[in-house]
Design a protein around this motif. Structure first.
Motif, mmCIF file in Angstrom:
data_model
loop_
_atom_site.group_PDB
_atom_site.id
_atom_site.type_symbol
_atom_site.label_atom_id
_atom_site.label_comp_id
_atom_site.label_asym_id
_atom_site.label_seq_id
_atom_site.Cartn_x
_atom_site.Cartn_y
_atom_site.Cartn_z
ATOM 1 N N UNK A 8 26.715 -27.130 68.275
ATOM 2 C CA UNK A 8 27.266 -26.023 67.495
ATOM 3 C C UNK A 8 27.674 -24.890 68.419
ATOM 4 N N UNK A 9 28.508 -23.994 67.918
ATOM 5 C CA UNK A 9 28.733 -22.717 68.580
ATOM 6 C C UNK A 9 27.577 -21.805 68.196
ATOM 7 N N UNK A 10 27.316 -20.814 69.000
ATOM 8 C CA UNK A 10 26.145 -19.950 68.816
ATOM 9 C C UNK A 10 26.381 -18.889 67.741
ATOM 10 N N UNK A 11 26.686 -19.349 66.551
ATOM 11 C CA UNK A 11 26.874 -18.473 65.396
ATOM 12 C C UNK A 11 25.689 -18.678 64.458
ATOM 13 N N UNK A 12 25.079 -17.590 64.035
ATOM 14 C CA UNK A 12 23.882 -17.710 63.199
ATOM 15 C C UNK A 12 24.164 -18.474 61.912
ATOM 16 N N UNK A 13 25.376 -18.415 61.393
ATOM 17 C CA UNK A 13 25.667 -19.125 60.143
ATOM 18 C C UNK A 13 25.522 -20.639 60.294
ATOM 19 N N UNK A 14 25.616 -21.166 61.511
ATOM 20 C CA UNK A 14 25.494 -22.610 61.724
ATOM 21 C C UNK A 14 24.045 -23.096 61.740
ATOM 22 N N UNK A 15 23.102 -22.162 61.782
ATOM 23 C CA UNK A 15 21.691 -22.560 61.750
ATOM 24 C C UNK A 15 21.387 -23.302 60.448
ATOM 25 N N UNK A 21 20.526 -30.680 58.351
ATOM 26 C CA UNK A 21 20.597 -31.942 59.097
ATOM 27 C C UNK A 21 19.192 -32.435 59.433
ATOM 28 N N UNK A 22 18.324 -31.534 59.874
ATOM 29 C CA UNK A 22 16.962 -31.933 60.207
ATOM 30 C C UNK A 22 16.232 -32.435 58.968
ATOM 31 N N UNK A 23 16.386 -31.726 57.861
ATOM 32 C CA UNK A 23 15.716 -32.118 56.618
ATOM 33 C C UNK A 23 16.145 -33.531 56.209
ATOM 34 N N UNK A 24 17.435 -33.799 56.206
ATOM 35 C CA UNK A 24 17.904 -35.121 55.776
ATOM 36 C C UNK A 24 17.589 -36.206 56.800
ATOM 37 N N UNK A 42 11.908 -23.684 59.183
ATOM 38 C CA UNK A 42 11.681 -22.290 59.550
ATOM 39 C C UNK A 42 11.523 -22.141 61.065
ATOM 40 N N UNK A 43 10.747 -23.037 61.675
ATOM 41 C CA UNK A 43 10.539 -22.985 63.127
ATOM 42 C C UNK A 43 11.840 -23.267 63.877
ATOM 43 N N UNK A 44 12.606 -24.247 63.422
ATOM 44 C CA UNK A 44 13.908 -24.536 64.033
ATOM 45 C C UNK A 44 14.814 -23.312 63.933
ATOM 46 N N UNK A 45 14.827 -22.693 62.777
ATOM 47 C CA UNK A 45 15.616 -21.479 62.558
ATOM 48 C C UNK A 45 15.259 -20.429 63.609
ATOM 49 N N UNK A 46 13.972 -20.202 63.798
ATOM 50 C CA UNK A 46 13.507 -19.200 64.759
ATOM 51 C C UNK A 46 13.915 -19.555 66.187
ATOM 52 N N UNK A 47 13.747 -20.820 66.558
ATOM 53 C CA UNK A 47 14.056 -21.241 67.924
ATOM 54 C C UNK A 47 15.541 -21.062 68.242
ATOM 55 N N UNK A 48 16.409 -21.483 67.327
ATOM 56 C CA UNK A 48 17.849 -21.371 67.573
ATOM 57 C C UNK A 48 18.289 -19.903 67.501
ATOM 58 N N UNK A 49 17.722 -19.148 66.570
ATOM 59 C CA UNK A 49 18.042 -17.715 66.484
ATOM 60 C C UNK A 49 17.642 -16.996 67.771
#
Length: 136
Positions: A8-15, A21-24, A42-49
């Motif tokens: 992905x590009x480093x845009x927060x909307x892509x989180x 994707x991880x869930x599925x 939630x943890x993935x969200x934090x790490x990428x953010x």
């Protein structure tokens, strides 16, 4: 071993795409503990953010590569960026008694995943590996 890689590009909307994707990916590989999946999201969200904010300083044109893997009841997330090398000694959770509206990402990640480690890579950037047992 089952795996999927997403860039992905480093845009927060892509989180949100990464979370879905991880869930599925987990569900397709017969892990359906919804509570654990929520916390992993939630943890993935934090790490990428954290990559977007701290490594890339909100530059939305940088790339991040995320890989999800399942092998022998273990789930692994690899998060690869191409920013400046980080000082691993400076990455830690803040004191939970210090009430703020941010700064708990590392704490959340450590609570959700069994293992959080930074891999040394020879080229530019950083590689964060998160591991979790899927056995309940």
């Amino acid at each position: 071993m089952e795996s999927i890689k997403i860039e992905i590009l480093s845009k927060t909307k892509y989180i949100k795409i990464l979370r879905e994707a991880m869930k599925y990916f987990l569900r397709l590989n017969e892990f359906d503990n919804e509570e654990q999946i929520f916390f992993m999201e939630l943890a993935l969200n934090e790490a990428v953010a954290n990559v977007i904010e701290h490594t890339y300083k909100f530059d939305e044109q940088k790339k991040i590569i995320i890989k999800f893997e399942i092998e022998k009841k273990f789930f692994k997330v690899s998060i690869r960026d191409f920013g400046e090398k980080i000082d691993k000694e400076r990455i830690k959770s803040r004191d939970l008694d210090d009430v703020k509206d941010h700064g708990l990402g590392v704490h959340i990640i450590n609570q959700v995943f069994d293992e959080m480690m930074w891999k040394n890579i020879n080229e530019e950037g950083n590689l964060l590996i998160l591991k979790k047992s899927l056995e309940e």
